[in-house]
Design a protein around this motif. Structure first.
Motif, PDB file in Angstrom:
ATOM      1  N   GLY A 166      -9.293 -14.825 -14.352  1.00  0.00           N
ATOM      2  CA  GLY A 166      -8.729 -14.353 -13.086  1.00  0.00           C
ATOM      3  C   GLY A 166      -9.754 -14.411 -11.966  1.00  0.00           C
ATOM      4  N   LYS A 167     -10.983 -14.072 -12.329  1.00  0.00           N
ATOM      5  CA  LYS A 167     -12.077 -14.128 -11.353  1.00  0.00           C
ATOM      6  C   LYS A 167     -12.319 -15.577 -10.910  1.00  0.00           C
ATOM      7  CE  LYS A 167     -17.075 -13.737 -11.823  1.00  0.00           C
ATOM      8  NZ  LYS A 167     -18.192 -12.949 -12.360  1.00  0.00           N
ATOM      9  N   HIS A 168     -12.349 -16.485 -11.876  1.00  0.00           N
ATOM     10  CA  HIS A 168     -12.575 -17.903 -11.602  1.00  0.00           C
ATOM     11  C   HIS A 168     -11.482 -18.435 -10.662  1.00  0.00           C
ATOM     12  CE1 HIS A 168     -13.761 -22.022 -12.399  1.00  0.00           C
ATOM     13  NE2 HIS A 168     -12.488 -22.304 -12.630  1.00  0.00           N
ATOM     14  N   ARG A 169     -10.230 -18.092 -10.967  1.00  0.00           N
ATOM     15  CA  ARG A 169      -9.107 -18.571 -10.173  1.00  0.00           C
ATOM     16  C   ARG A 169      -9.180 -17.986  -8.742  1.00  0.00           C
ATOM     17  NH1 ARG A 169      -6.279 -20.334  -7.168  1.00  0.00           N
ATOM     18  NH2 ARG A 169      -4.044 -20.828  -7.228  1.00  0.00           N
ATOM     19  N   SER A 170      -9.493 -16.706  -8.644  1.00  0.00           N
ATOM     20  CA  SER A 170      -9.521 -16.039  -7.332  1.00  0.00           C
ATOM     21  C   SER A 170     -10.689 -16.546  -6.489  1.00  0.00           C
ATOM     22  CB  SER A 170      -9.634 -14.524  -7.511  1.00  0.00           C
ATOM     23  OG  SER A 170      -8.569 -14.064  -8.307  1.00  0.00           O
ATOM     24  N   PHE A 171     -11.845 -16.744  -7.124  1.00  0.00           N
ATOM     25  CA  PHE A 171     -13.014 -17.214  -6.374  1.00  0.00           C
ATOM     26  C   PHE A 171     -12.769 -18.611  -5.807  1.00  0.00           C
ATOM     27  CE2 PHE A 171     -16.787 -14.484  -8.148  1.00  0.00           C
ATOM     28  CZ  PHE A 171     -16.086 -13.337  -7.838  1.00  0.00           C
ATOM     29  N   ALA A 172     -12.036 -19.458  -6.560  1.00  0.00           N
ATOM     30  CA  ALA A 172     -11.734 -20.813  -6.060  1.00  0.00           C
ATOM     31  C   ALA A 172     -10.941 -20.706  -4.758  1.00  0.00           C
ATOM     32  CB  ALA A 172     -10.938 -21.592  -7.106  1.00  0.00           C
ATOM     33  N   PHE A 173      -9.985 -19.776  -4.720  1.00  0.00           N
ATOM     34  CA  PHE A 173      -9.196 -19.567  -3.507  1.00  0.00           C
ATOM     35  C   PHE A 173     -10.092 -19.050  -2.369  1.00  0.00           C
ATOM     36  CE2 PHE A 173      -7.065 -16.330  -0.910  1.00  0.00           C
ATOM     37  CZ  PHE A 173      -6.122 -17.122  -0.259  1.00  0.00           C
ATOM     38  N   LEU A 174     -10.850 -18.000  -2.636  1.00  0.00           N
ATOM     39  CA  LEU A 174     -11.681 -17.393  -1.590  1.00  0.00           C
ATOM     40  C   LEU A 174     -12.700 -18.390  -1.027  1.00  0.00           C
ATOM     41  CD1 LEU A 174     -10.469 -14.611  -2.336  1.00  0.00           C
ATOM     42  CD2 LEU A 174     -12.781 -13.697  -2.308  1.00  0.00           C
ATOM     43  N   ASP A 175     -13.339 -19.140  -1.924  1.00  0.00           N
ATOM     44  CA  ASP A 175     -14.411 -20.021  -1.481  1.00  0.00           C
ATOM     45  C   ASP A 175     -13.911 -21.243  -0.718  1.00  0.00           C
ATOM     46  OD1 ASP A 175     -16.356 -18.314  -2.409  1.00  0.00           O
ATOM     47  OD2 ASP A 175     -16.529 -19.276  -4.371  1.00  0.00           O
ATOM     48  N   ALA A 176     -12.600 -21.533  -0.827  1.00  0.00           N
ATOM     49  CA  ALA A 176     -12.050 -22.681  -0.086  1.00  0.00           C
ATOM     50  C   ALA A 176     -11.637 -22.301   1.337  1.00  0.00           C
ATOM     51  CB  ALA A 176     -10.856 -23.261  -0.839  1.00  0.00           C
ATOM     52  N   ARG A 220      -7.525  -0.637 -13.180  1.00  0.00           N
ATOM     53  CA  ARG A 220      -6.835  -1.535 -12.242  1.00  0.00           C
ATOM     54  C   ARG A 220      -5.380  -1.709 -12.661  1.00  0.00           C
ATOM     55  NH1 ARG A 220     -11.948  -4.039 -12.419  1.00  0.00           N
ATOM     56  NH2 ARG A 220     -11.425  -5.671 -13.919  1.00  0.00           N
ATOM     57  N   GLN A 221      -5.178  -1.896 -13.959  1.00  0.00           N
ATOM     58  CA  GLN A 221      -3.801  -2.080 -14.445  1.00  0.00           C
ATOM     59  C   GLN A 221      -2.917  -0.881 -14.088  1.00  0.00           C
ATOM     60  OE1 GLN A 221      -2.931  -4.220 -17.964  1.00  0.00           O
ATOM     61  NE2 GLN A 221      -3.595  -5.778 -16.515  1.00  0.00           N
ATOM     62  N   ARG A 222      -3.489   0.315 -14.194  1.00  0.00           N
ATOM     63  CA  ARG A 222      -2.708   1.538 -13.907  1.00  0.00           C
ATOM     64  C   ARG A 222      -2.192   1.576 -12.475  1.00  0.00           C
ATOM     65  NH1 ARG A 222      -2.716   6.988 -16.870  1.00  0.00           N
ATOM     66  NH2 ARG A 222      -0.763   6.844 -15.731  1.00  0.00           N
ATOM     67  N   VAL A 223      -2.954   0.975 -11.547  1.00  0.00           N
ATOM     68  CA  VAL A 223      -2.500   1.009 -10.152  1.00  0.00           C
ATOM     69  C   VAL A 223      -1.960  -0.357  -9.706  1.00  0.00           C
ATOM     70  CG1 VAL A 223      -3.886   2.985  -9.443  1.00  0.00           C
ATOM     71  CG2 VAL A 223      -4.877   0.696  -9.292  1.00  0.00           C
ATOM     72  N   GLY A 224      -1.689  -1.237 -10.685  1.00  0.00           N
ATOM     73  CA  GLY A 224      -0.980  -2.485 -10.392  1.00  0.00           C
ATOM     74  C   GLY A 224      -1.844  -3.597  -9.829  1.00  0.00           C
ATOM     75  N   ILE A 225      -3.176  -3.472  -9.950  1.00  0.00           N
ATOM     76  CA  ILE A 225      -4.065  -4.539  -9.455  1.00  0.00           C
ATOM     77  C   ILE A 225      -4.351  -5.494 -10.606  1.00  0.00           C
ATOM     78  CG2 ILE A 225      -6.344  -5.055  -8.478  1.00  0.00           C
ATOM     79  CD1 ILE A 225      -6.390  -2.184  -7.387  1.00  0.00           C
ATOM     80  N   SER A 226      -3.974  -6.759 -10.427  1.00  0.00           N
ATOM     81  CA  SER A 226      -4.259  -7.735 -11.484  1.00  0.00           C
ATOM     82  C   SER A 226      -5.599  -8.408 -11.192  1.00  0.00           C
ATOM     83  CB  SER A 226      -3.142  -8.774 -11.563  1.00  0.00           C
ATOM     84  OG  SER A 226      -3.366  -9.777 -10.587  1.00  0.00           O
ATOM     85  N   GLU A 227      -6.017  -9.271 -12.115  1.00  0.00           N
ATOM     86  CA  GLU A 227      -7.309  -9.956 -11.949  1.00  0.00           C
ATOM     87  C   GLU A 227      -7.215 -11.073 -10.916  1.00  0.00           C
ATOM     88  OE1 GLU A 227     -10.014  -8.454 -13.731  1.00  0.00           O
ATOM     89  OE2 GLU A 227      -8.318  -7.071 -13.860  1.00  0.00           O
ATOM     90  N   THR A 228      -6.000 -11.422 -10.493  1.00  0.00           N
ATOM     91  CA  THR A 228      -5.849 -12.432  -9.440  1.00  0.00           C
ATOM     92  C   THR A 228      -5.214 -11.839  -8.179  1.00  0.00           C
ATOM     93  OG1 THR A 228      -3.714 -13.144 -10.325  1.00  0.00           O
ATOM     94  CG2 THR A 228      -5.657 -14.368 -11.074  1.00  0.00           C
TER      95      THR A 228
END
Ligand SMILES: *Cc1c(COP(=O)(O)O)cnc(C)c1O
Length: 409
Positions: free
Chosen positions: A332-342, A375-383
């Protein structure tokens, strides 16, 4: 300075947009148009008896800037008028406001009931500081009235929540939770940072006290830190004032001056940011790379009807989930960082409420300490991505988001 003029009296019934520009201004003998900055720590007394009278509380005047300052008072008065509160006390940061608003009410044995999804430092105050001082906090999923009712079946001293919450935009039913809280004997404190004074008026919805981080939309231009507590006179000019004046997290007069000027454009800024945020949220909903969008004014928000009763617009923050391994911290971190860094326009930052659009990956920053299960308890996913929409042309923001979504991962 020549003779001070009497307080210029404004006509009755002015609306918040006007009060934001005119409220709280006390002109000096120079008849200046813009608010003066009194960058002074102290004040002199013409006679020794005046100093004595001030310390006896018989003479109402400025004595020391930790207590009060003309520029800080002008900021407090302007915000007070906009909020429609009886009184206001400005603080050095939002956290000073959050902490003091509760700390002045509790002692060992006190009981606090709070929303589970809250600002990280607020959670730390409750979980680490207050727990060590013998103050208990019970958490509830703040969108669920049944959980509030259960927790408030036992008497409590303070009820504290954010609405909308950070970052997943859960909404608290302010009138119903306030009713339950009052029946349990609690003071209801609302962190109104996400909704801003422009969009939501918690005191009219039944809450007792409102706290702000002025660092966010009130300044809105990324310059100074600040905070404020607003509420009934007997609370603000009572336990809260005693606590703040003697523990010291006073707002700097320079910051108060900056914020006084910021408030003049807050209504314009926040409305424009909300328009852009709604447009961005709708655009994201149509994208195949995005699996979920949370924005209070989208029809898909689970509490959309309630939001429309409490807020006049959806706010400046959009949360969304990227496709990919949403339950896998590494992937999830890898996928999110690709978005942020672009992205090439929207800044990567943990801040929000700025004129510049900002983007955050909560799982590795603001909600890293919460841990995966928290994070799961408050609905925040890894992406999950949090986007704070600024004042840029929204078409340029969409172009930038397009770049982010096009990035391979
Ligand atoms: C930023 C923030 C705070 C704390 O404000 P500071 O000015 O950073 O101390 C508290 N609550 C919420 C919801 C915030 O976003």
């Amino acid at each position: 300075m020549s003779d001070p003029q009497p307080r210029s009296s404004l006509p009755e019934g002015l609306r918040p947009g006007t009060l934001a520009v005119r409220g709280g201004q006390e002109r000096t003998g120079f008849h200046e148009i813009s608010e003066p900055l009194f960058l002074t720590q102290g004040y002199s007394y013409p006679r020794a008896a005046d100093a004595e009278a001030a310390f006896l509380g018989e003479l109402d005047r400025f004595t020391y800037t930790r207590y009060s300052n003309p520029t800080t008072s002008a900021f407090e008065e302007r915000l007070r008028l906009i909020e429609g509160a009886e009184a206001c006390f400005a603080t050095a940061t939002g956290m000073a406001a959050v902490f003091a608003s509760m700390a002045c009410l509790v002692k060992a044995g006190s009981r606090i009931v709070a929303g589970r999804a809250m600002f990280g430092s607020t959670l730390l105050v409750l979980d680490e500081l207050f727990t060590g001082w013998g103050i208990e906090t019970v958490y509830v999923d703040a969108h669920d009235n049944a959980q509030w009712a259960k927790a408030l079946a036992t008497p409590a001293d303070v009820v504290f929540f954010e609405t909308p919450s950070n970052p997943m935009q859960d909404i608290v039913d302010v009138p119903e939770v306030s009713r339950l809280a009052h029946a349990a004997g609690a003071v209801v404190i609302v962190d109104n940072v996400f909704a801003t004074p422009v969009l939501q008026r918690p005191l009219e919805l039944g809450a007792d006290v409102v706290v702000y981080s002025a660092t966010k939309h009130i300044d809105g231009q990324g310059r100074v830190m600040g905070g404020a507590v607003l509420g009934p006179r007997d609370y603000i000019v009572g336990p809260l004032q005693t606590f703040l004046r003697n523990t010291g997290p006073t707002m700097s007069p320079f910051n108060a001056w900056t914020l006084l000027k910021s408030i003049e454009t807050m209504d314009l800024r926040v409305h424009r940011q909300c328009e852009s945020a709604l447009a961005v949220a709708r655009w994201l909903e149509d994208r195949s790379e995005v699996t979920q969008v949370r924005y209070p004014y989208l029809e898909s928000h689970p509490q959309h009807e309630l939001v429309k009763l409490q807020q006049s617009a959806g706010g400046t923050v959009v949360a969304f989930t990227l496709d990919g391994p949403a339950d896998d911290p590494e992937g999830g971190k890898h996928r999110s960082f690709a978005f942020l860094d672009a992205l090439r326009l929207i800044d990567i930052s943990n801040n929000l409420g700025d004129a510049k659009s900002l983007v955050t990956h909560p799982a590795t920053t603001t909600h890293m300490k919460t841990g995966f299960s928290g994070r799961q308890r408050v609905g925040i996913s890894e992406t999950t991505i949090r986007l704070s929409i600024g004042l840029e042309d929204p078409r340029d923001l969409l172009d930038d988001l397009e770049r982010g979504l096009a990035a391979g991962w």
